[in-house]
Design a protein around this motif. Structure first.
Motif, short mmCIF file in Angstrom:
data_model
loop_
_atom_site.label_atom_id
_atom_site.label_comp_id
_atom_site.label_asym_id
_atom_site.label_seq_id
_atom_site.Cartn_x
_atom_site.Cartn_y
_atom_site.Cartn_z
N LEU A 133 0.83 -1.19 0.00
CA LEU A 133 0.00 0.00 0.00
C LEU A 133 0.87 1.25 0.00
O LEU A 133 0.55 2.24 -0.67
CB LEU A 133 -0.94 -0.01 1.21
N PHE A 134 1.97 1.22 0.72
CA PHE A 134 2.92 2.33 0.74
C PHE A 134 3.45 2.59 -0.67
O PHE A 134 3.49 3.74 -1.14
CB PHE A 134 4.05 2.02 1.71
N VAL A 135 3.85 1.54 -1.38
CA VAL A 135 4.35 1.69 -2.75
C VAL A 135 3.22 2.19 -3.66
O VAL A 135 3.44 3.08 -4.49
CB VAL A 135 4.94 0.36 -3.28
N LEU A 136 2.05 1.63 -3.51
CA LEU A 136 0.91 2.05 -4.33
C LEU A 136 0.59 3.53 -4.10
O LEU A 136 0.37 4.28 -5.05
CB LEU A 136 -0.31 1.18 -4.01
N ALA A 137 0.60 3.96 -2.85
CA ALA A 137 0.22 5.33 -2.52
C ALA A 137 1.30 6.36 -2.85
O ALA A 137 0.98 7.46 -3.31
CB ALA A 137 -0.14 5.42 -1.03
N ARG A 138 2.55 6.01 -2.63
CA ARG A 138 3.64 6.99 -2.77
C ARG A 138 4.55 6.76 -3.97
O ARG A 138 5.43 7.57 -4.24
CB ARG A 138 4.48 7.03 -1.50
N GLY A 139 4.39 5.65 -4.65
CA GLY A 139 5.23 5.38 -5.81
C GLY A 139 6.57 4.79 -5.41
O GLY A 139 6.83 4.49 -4.25
N ALA A 140 7.43 4.65 -6.41
CA ALA A 140 8.70 3.95 -6.21
C ALA A 140 9.80 4.84 -5.65
O ALA A 140 10.76 4.35 -5.09
CB ALA A 140 9.16 3.35 -7.54
N GLY A 141 9.69 6.13 -5.80
CA GLY A 141 10.70 7.03 -5.27
C GLY A 141 11.81 7.34 -6.25
O GLY A 141 11.79 6.91 -7.41
N ALA A 142 12.80 8.08 -5.77
CA ALA A 142 13.87 8.59 -6.64
C ALA A 142 14.80 7.48 -7.15
O ALA A 142 15.39 7.63 -8.22
CB ALA A 142 14.68 9.64 -5.88
N PHE A 143 14.93 6.40 -6.40
CA PHE A 143 15.81 5.31 -6.83
C PHE A 143 15.00 4.28 -7.61
O PHE A 143 14.82 3.14 -7.17
CB PHE A 143 16.48 4.66 -5.62
N SER A 144 14.50 4.68 -8.77
CA SER A 144 13.66 3.78 -9.56
C SER A 144 13.67 4.17 -11.02
O SER A 144 13.97 5.32 -11.38
CB SER A 144 12.22 3.84 -9.05
N LEU A 145 13.30 3.22 -11.86
CA LEU A 145 13.15 3.52 -13.29
C LEU A 145 11.92 4.38 -13.53
O LEU A 145 11.90 5.16 -14.48
CB LEU A 145 13.08 2.22 -14.10
N ASP A 146 10.91 4.26 -12.67
CA ASP A 146 9.75 5.14 -12.79
C ASP A 146 10.19 6.60 -12.67
O ASP A 146 9.74 7.46 -13.43
CB ASP A 146 8.72 4.84 -11.69
N HIS A 147 11.08 6.88 -11.73
CA HIS A 147 11.57 8.25 -11.53
C HIS A 147 12.37 8.71 -12.74
O HIS A 147 12.22 9.86 -13.19
CB HIS A 147 12.41 8.31 -10.26
N VAL A 148 13.23 7.84 -13.27
CA VAL A 148 14.03 8.18 -14.45
C VAL A 148 13.10 8.50 -15.63
O VAL A 148 13.29 9.50 -16.33
CB VAL A 148 14.99 7.03 -14.82
N ALA A 149 12.07 7.68 -15.82
CA ALA A 149 11.13 7.90 -16.92
C ALA A 149 10.36 9.21 -16.72
O ALA A 149 10.14 9.96 -17.68
CB ALA A 149 10.15 6.73 -17.01
N GLU A 150 9.98 9.50 -15.49
CA GLU A 150 9.26 10.74 -15.20
C GLU A 150 10.14 11.96 -15.48
O GLU A 150 9.67 12.94 -16.06
CB GLU A 150 8.82 10.74 -13.74
N GLN A 151 11.41 11.88 -15.10
CA GLN A 151 12.33 12.99 -15.36
C GLN A 151 12.54 13.19 -16.87
O GLN A 151 12.57 14.31 -17.35
CB GLN A 151 13.67 12.75 -14.66
N ALA A 152 12.67 12.09 -17.59
CA ALA A 152 12.84 12.18 -19.04
C ALA A 152 11.60 12.78 -19.70
O ALA A 152 11.71 13.61 -20.61
CB ALA A 152 13.15 10.79 -19.62
N TYR A 153 10.44 12.41 -19.22
CA TYR A 153 9.18 12.94 -19.75
C TYR A 153 9.10 14.45 -19.49
O TYR A 153 8.70 15.22 -20.36
CB TYR A 153 7.99 12.23 -19.13
N ARG A 154 9.49 14.88 -18.30
CA ARG A 154 9.46 16.31 -17.96
C ARG A 154 10.41 17.12 -18.84
O ARG A 154 10.12 18.25 -19.19
CB ARG A 154 9.79 16.53 -16.49
N LEU A 155 11.57 16.56 -19.15
CA LEU A 155 12.53 17.25 -20.00
C LEU A 155 11.99 17.43 -21.42
O LEU A 155 12.30 18.44 -22.07
CB LEU A 155 13.86 16.51 -20.03
N ARG A 156 11.22 16.47 -21.89
CA ARG A 156 10.66 16.55 -23.24
C ARG A 156 9.55 17.58 -23.35
O ARG A 156 9.32 18.15 -24.39
CB ARG A 156 10.11 15.20 -23.68
#
Length: 157
Positions: A133-156
């Motif tokens: 539930l913690f992961v579901l509610a707060r996401g994977a955090g900065a040490f994750s591929l989700d974070h890398v993908a989110e940062q790449a999306y923001r740059l685009r």
């Protein structure tokens, strides 16, 4: 106040202040480290479970056929789905790729285990559920591929 009383009050305040500072030290732990710890802990549980199932597929099929008694599902289908969810979900959470989806999948696995397989083990299942539930509610955090993908999306954009 006497000088002695002033000294006791001052040292008492100093000690109380010091204790408060020490008690607040954990607040400096990066939240992303807490997220990573939770992800790895819960992913490990389901990864090991999946590896056990794969180590002896015949025993796994027998367990799903004779012991687990899941309603509405053929035991072989249930064994495949359960093992796939444990493998996929644990990898998704550990690596942090689509971690929220992985957490949702494993929450489903925990619900099935709790309701139909080992209802007496609710304490352990609740612990797994809380981490998921913690992961579901707060996401994977900065040490994750989700974070890398989110940062790449923001740059685009």
């Amino acid at each position: 106040m006497t000088a002695m009383t002033d000294l006791r009050v001052a040292s008492g305040n100093g000690l109380a202040s010091r204790v408060r500072q020490i008690l607040k030290l954990p607040e400096h732990i990066p939240f992303s480290l807490v997220q990573l710890s939770a992800r790895l802990a819960v992913a490990h549980v389901f990864w090991k479970s999946a590896q056990t199932k794969l180590a002896s597929w015949q025993v796994t099929q027998q367990l799903f056929t004779y012991e687990y008694n899941l309603p509405l599902l053929d035991p072989n289908t249930a064994a495949i789905l359960g093992t796939a969810a444990e493998l996929g979900g644990s990898v998704m959470i550990a690596v942090g790729v689509l971690a929220r989806l992985g957490a949702a999948m494993l929450i489903g696995v925990v619900a099935v285990i709790q309701l139909f397989v080992f209802p007496q083990s609710w304490g352990e299942h609740f612990l797994w559920f809380a981490l998921l539930l913690f992961v579901l509610a707060r996401g994977a955090g900065a040490f994750s591929l989700d974070h890398v993908a989110e940062q790449a999306y923001r740059l685009r954009n």
